[in-house]
Design a protein around this motif. Structure first.
Motif, short mmCIF file in Angstrom:
data_model
loop_
_atom_site.label_atom_id
_atom_site.label_comp_id
_atom_site.label_asym_id
_atom_site.label_seq_id
_atom_site.Cartn_x
_atom_site.Cartn_y
_atom_site.Cartn_z
N LEU A 4 0.62 -1.33 0.15
CA LEU A 4 0.18 0.16 0.20
C LEU A 4 0.21 1.48 0.30
N PRO A 5 0.88 2.28 -0.44
CA PRO A 5 1.34 3.64 -0.26
C PRO A 5 1.07 4.51 0.94
N ALA A 6 2.27 4.27 0.97
CA ALA A 6 2.33 5.57 2.52
C ALA A 6 3.13 6.83 2.47
N LEU A 7 3.39 6.99 3.36
CA LEU A 7 4.32 8.06 2.86
C LEU A 7 4.20 9.38 5.00
N PRO A 19 11.07 15.03 17.04
CA PRO A 19 10.50 15.14 15.72
C PRO A 19 9.41 14.19 16.26
N ALA A 20 8.52 14.78 15.25
CA ALA A 20 7.16 14.24 15.42
C ALA A 20 6.50 14.38 14.01
N GLY A 21 5.38 12.82 13.56
CA GLY A 21 5.09 13.26 11.46
C GLY A 21 4.13 12.16 12.46
N LEU A 22 3.29 12.99 10.50
CA LEU A 22 2.15 12.03 10.67
C LEU A 22 1.90 10.92 9.34
N GLU A 23 1.77 9.92 10.04
CA GLU A 23 2.05 8.99 8.91
C GLU A 23 0.94 8.43 8.37
N LEU A 24 0.99 8.42 6.86
CA LEU A 24 -0.79 8.20 5.42
C LEU A 24 -0.07 6.74 5.10
N THR A 25 -1.08 6.32 5.10
CA THR A 25 -1.21 4.95 4.49
C THR A 25 -2.63 5.52 3.71
N GLY A 26 -2.43 4.89 2.32
CA GLY A 26 -3.85 5.00 1.18
C GLY A 26 -4.20 3.34 1.20
N ALA A 27 -5.29 3.60 0.43
CA ALA A 27 -5.51 2.57 -0.27
C ALA A 27 -4.44 1.97 -1.57
N GLU A 28 -4.86 0.07 -1.80
CA GLU A 28 -4.18 0.09 -3.72
C GLU A 28 -3.87 1.20 -3.73
N ASN A 29 -2.85 1.27 -4.13
CA ASN A 29 -3.34 1.88 -5.65
C ASN A 29 -3.86 3.66 -5.71
N ALA A 30 -3.61 4.12 -4.80
CA ALA A 30 -4.06 5.14 -4.52
C ALA A 30 -2.54 6.63 -4.00
N ASP A 31 -2.59 5.67 -4.92
CA ASP A 31 -0.96 6.75 -4.14
C ASP A 31 -1.88 8.36 -4.66
N THR A 32 -2.14 8.68 -6.54
CA THR A 32 -2.10 9.65 -6.62
C THR A 32 -3.19 10.44 -5.49
N LEU A 35 -1.05 11.80 -2.09
CA LEU A 35 -0.46 12.75 -2.35
C LEU A 35 -0.80 13.54 -2.65
N ALA A 36 -1.80 13.81 -3.22
CA ALA A 36 -2.80 14.93 -2.81
C ALA A 36 -3.49 15.32 -1.79
N LEU A 37 -3.87 14.60 -0.95
CA LEU A 37 -3.92 14.59 0.67
C LEU A 37 -3.14 15.30 1.42
N ALA A 38 -1.63 14.72 1.44
CA ALA A 38 -0.58 15.42 2.03
C ALA A 38 -0.13 16.34 1.37
N LEU A 39 -0.51 16.60 0.05
CA LEU A 39 0.12 18.24 -0.38
C LEU A 39 -1.16 19.24 0.60
N GLY A 40 -2.82 18.79 0.71
CA GLY A 40 -3.28 19.48 0.95
C GLY A 40 -2.92 19.35 2.52
N ILE A 41 -2.83 18.76 3.22
CA ILE A 41 -2.43 19.50 5.46
C ILE A 41 -0.88 19.35 4.90
#
Length: 66
Positions: A4-7, A19-32, A35-41
């Motif tokens: 699964l895509p993650a960042l 340091p603190a971070g937010l880890e996001l994991t998307g659904a299969e094949n939901a890379d785009t 990334l759009a969610l991460a850009l919005g955040i």
């Protein structure tokens, strides 16, 4: 590995200056979408602080606390 895509987004520092971070994991094949969610955040967050030499501590400090 889930395949699964993650960042991770830096979110700043804790009250203890760690340091603190937010880890996001998307659904299969939901890379785009992920990334759009991460850009919005990122668009609504202040810039993450950059670690300085004082923040990282000296090598001597690390050895003493290990």
């Amino acid at each position: 590995m889930a395949g699964l895509p993650a960042l991770s987004l830096p979110m700043g520092l804790t009250s203890g200056a760690l340091p603190a971070g937010l880890e996001l994991t998307g659904a299969e094949n939901a890379d785009t979408a992920l990334l759009a969610l991460a850009l919005g955040i990122e668009a609504v967050l202040p810039p993450a602080p950059v670690a300085t030499a004082a923040w990282r501590g000296s090598e001597g400090d690390r050895e003493q606390h290990s």
